[in-house]
Write an enzyme that holds these catalytic residues in place. Structure first.
Site, short mmCIF file in Angstrom:
data_model
loop_
_atom_site.label_atom_id
_atom_site.label_comp_id
_atom_site.label_asym_id
_atom_site.label_seq_id
_atom_site.Cartn_x
_atom_site.Cartn_y
_atom_site.Cartn_z
N LYS A 284 0.83 -1.20 0.00
CA LYS A 284 0.00 0.00 0.00
C LYS A 284 0.87 1.26 0.00
CE LYS A 284 -3.95 -1.82 2.59
NZ LYS A 284 -4.96 -1.61 1.53
N ARG B 73 -10.41 -11.43 1.73
CA ARG B 73 -11.29 -12.45 1.15
C ARG B 73 -10.64 -13.82 1.20
NH1 ARG B 73 -11.53 -9.07 -4.35
NH2 ARG B 73 -11.14 -7.45 -2.80
N1 BES Z 1 -8.16 -3.70 4.21
C1 BES Z 1 -8.29 -3.27 2.87
C2 BES Z 1 -9.57 -2.47 2.63
C3 BES Z 1 -9.69 -1.16 3.37
C4 BES Z 1 -9.31 0.01 2.75
C5 BES Z 1 -10.21 -1.12 4.62
C6 BES Z 1 -9.44 1.21 3.42
C7 BES Z 1 -10.36 0.08 5.31
C8 BES Z 1 -9.96 1.25 4.70
C9 BES Z 1 -8.30 -4.47 1.94
O1 BES Z 1 -7.54 -5.55 2.35
C10 BES Z 1 -7.73 -4.02 0.64
O2 BES Z 1 -6.59 -3.67 0.61
N2 BES Z 1 -8.55 -4.03 -0.41
C11 BES Z 1 -8.13 -3.61 -1.69
C12 BES Z 1 -8.61 -4.64 -2.69
C13 BES Z 1 -8.01 -4.49 -4.06
C14 BES Z 1 -6.53 -4.77 -4.02
C15 BES Z 1 -8.71 -5.42 -4.99
C16 BES Z 1 -8.73 -2.25 -1.95
O3 BES Z 1 -9.85 -1.99 -1.53
O4 BES Z 1 -8.05 -1.43 -2.55
MN MN Z 2 -5.52 -5.38 1.77
#
Ligand code: BES
Ligand code: MN
Ligand code: ZN
Length: 496
Positions: free
Chosen positions: A274, A348
């Protein structure tokens, strides 16, 4: 930690010392019980001068009224009496606590002109007080004003028509509030303090309330074939755990209901790392697991007459030489193979095995999973509603209703075969991301592939578990979202 005030109940009387909170109905009408405190007309005058209207949860304060021993009288608005529902009572309680400005001795007179609050109303007010008094300040060695924090809890007396009935109703409300506070604490704690093992130990503590708790280790999960969950964990030095909590408050023959939570104690994104900005928020990526744990606490503490299973998958998603790579293919417990295209779509993967395991072992009446699953749900719904995805209209409707009643709102989102097709993989059965468009929906479609025919709902709480705007009943980053919602669902439909 901010010290929880003690709450007692008493008959309506004229408070002699400390701080007093009175309630005003719409139009700033005071109840008759306020007359004794306003012999001099000070309150009436203050209401006039400030043009105070009694709007719900608004307040006005009068310092040291002439000729009395009281420190302060505050008036909190109850708004229109016909709109005084449970959510309004929660807000009144929160506003009353704020109006009393952390005084050591507080009397809240739960009396409203033109409406007699029921025991449940008074209990909802009390819950509002507890939720408002929560602050995550465990790591502040000085208070923000530089003074040492008071060592004694504030003493709050709620005066009402029937204190015995109110006290009884409040015992239930307090059990639920304790669950919310537990969930908030778990989400607020930084990941260096609350890792997978520490979280599992917190779940284990529920045994004190009569919950049966099993903790599966990495070795046991390997034997079960939970390679989707394990793949996420392999880049962290902190080992994964699966906590299984069972509350058996129903009849032995009652089929259980099950709640499953995403418990990523920190989500760096893994190799698909990230961006740095805001990454600290990913200490809260276990908000689903926190809600399930808080819910189990609430149900056990109020001795719910239901059989309830809580399962949480605890992992840490890190960057490491041994971390999972984009392109890796893992075989989940269900036997389905997953092509991991993005290691940041890890929640997931954890839930795929946790859902399959729960369904397989417990054959529950329904499964509801909670997860801070996608940024896309925040784009769609912001911080006001959690995304609700379900294969069962009855379950979905019950959740919508519980959301309106408790204020922990949900908004239904679609599932459809057309969305499901998007996650068919080139080199395996399913891929863990379908790209940017409909991101929250394709994540839900992924989960659905691991639930078979069991009635199921997925709550994407990425926007509601943390970072919601502050309200009368929550000023902390973590909201504890989901505990009150699901407690209500169980209470309304699955008890007795
Ligand atoms: N934990 C994150 C989602 C999230 C984002 C929670 C902001 C709370 C605040 C999740 O694991 C994630 O990183 N999701 C990605 C999925 C993508 C890579 C398909 C996302 O939402 O960008
Ligand atoms: Mn994630
Ligand atoms: Zn995540």
């Amino acid at each position: 930690m901010s010290i929880r005030p003690t709450i007692a109940f008493a008959k309506i009387a004229t408070p002699k010392k400390g701080s007093v909170v009175l309630l005003a109905a719409d139009g700033a009408a005071l109840a008759e019980s306020a007359a004794a405190l306003d012999a001099e007309g000070t309150l009436k005058k203050a209401i006039g001068v400030t043009e105070y209207s009694g709007k719900l949860a608004s307040s006005v304060e009068i310092l040291a009224p002439h000729g009395s021993e009281l420190d302060r009288i505050s008036i909190v608005g109850a708004g229109k009496t016909e709109a005084l529902d449970e959510r309004a009572w929660n807000r009144i309680g929160g506003a009353a606590f704020a109006a009393a400005k952390k005084a050591q001795e507080i009397a809240i007179v739960a009396d409203v002109a033109g409406a007699e609050p029921s025991a449940d109303d008074v209990a909802a007010l009390g819950m509002g007080v507890i939720l408002a008094s929560y602050a995550f300040d465990r790591y502040k060695t000085k208070k923000d004003n530089g003074k040492a924090a008071p060592a004694k809890p504030a003493k709050i007396t709620i005066m009402c028509a029937n204190p015995t009935a109110a006290k009884k109703a409040f015992a239930t409300a307090e059990a639920i509030a304790d669950g919310v506070v537990l969930a908030r604490d778990l989400v607020n704690e930084p990941a260096n303090i609350l890792g997978t093992l520490e979280f599992a130990a917190k779940a284990k503590e529920l045994e004190q309330l009569g919950v049966k708790v099993e903790i599966l280790t990495e070795k046991e999960m390997k034997k079960l074939g939970m390679n989707a969950l394990l793949g996420v964990a392999q880049g962290s030095v902190r080992p994964p755990r699966l906590a299984i909590m069972q509350w058996s408050g129903g009849k032995a023959k009652d089929q259980p209901v099950a709640f499953i939570g995403k418990g990523v104690v920190f989500d760096s994104g893994g190799v698909s790392i990230k961006p740095a900005g805001g990454m600290e928020d990913m200490k809260g990526d276990m908000g689903g697991a926190a809600a399930v744990t808080g819910l189990m606490h609430a149900l056990a503490a109020r001795k719910a007459k239901a059989n309830v299973i809580g399962v949480i998958g605890l992992v840490e998603n890190m960057v490491d030489a041994n971390a999972q790579r984009p392109g890796d293919i893992v075989t989940s417990m269900s036997g389905q193979t997953i092509e991991v295209l993005n290691t940041d779509a890890e929640g997931r993967l954890v839930l795929a095995d946790a859902l399959w395991y729960t369904n397989d072992r417990f054959k529950p009446r329904f499964m509801i999973n909670l997860a801070t699953l996608t940024g896309a749900i925040i784009v769609a719904l912001g911080n006001e509603h959690a995304g609700l995805f379900s294969n069962d209209d009855e379950l979905a409707d019950r959740l919508l209703k519980a959301g309106l009643d408790t204020g922990e709102k949900v908004w239904r989102m679609p599932l459809a075969p057309e969305y499901d097709k998007i996650i068919d993989a080139k080199n395996a059965d399913v891929k863990n991301t379908g790209g940017r468009s409909a991101g929250a929906i394709t994540a839900a479609q992924f989960l659905q592939r691991f639930v078979k025919e069991t009635p199921w709902a997925h709550l994407d709480i990425a926007g509601t578990a943390m970072g919601s705007p502050s309200s009368e009943i929550n000023q902390s980053w973590a909201s504890g979202y989901g505990v009150r919602l699901l407690d209500r669902l169980v209470r309304d439909h699955y008890e007795g």
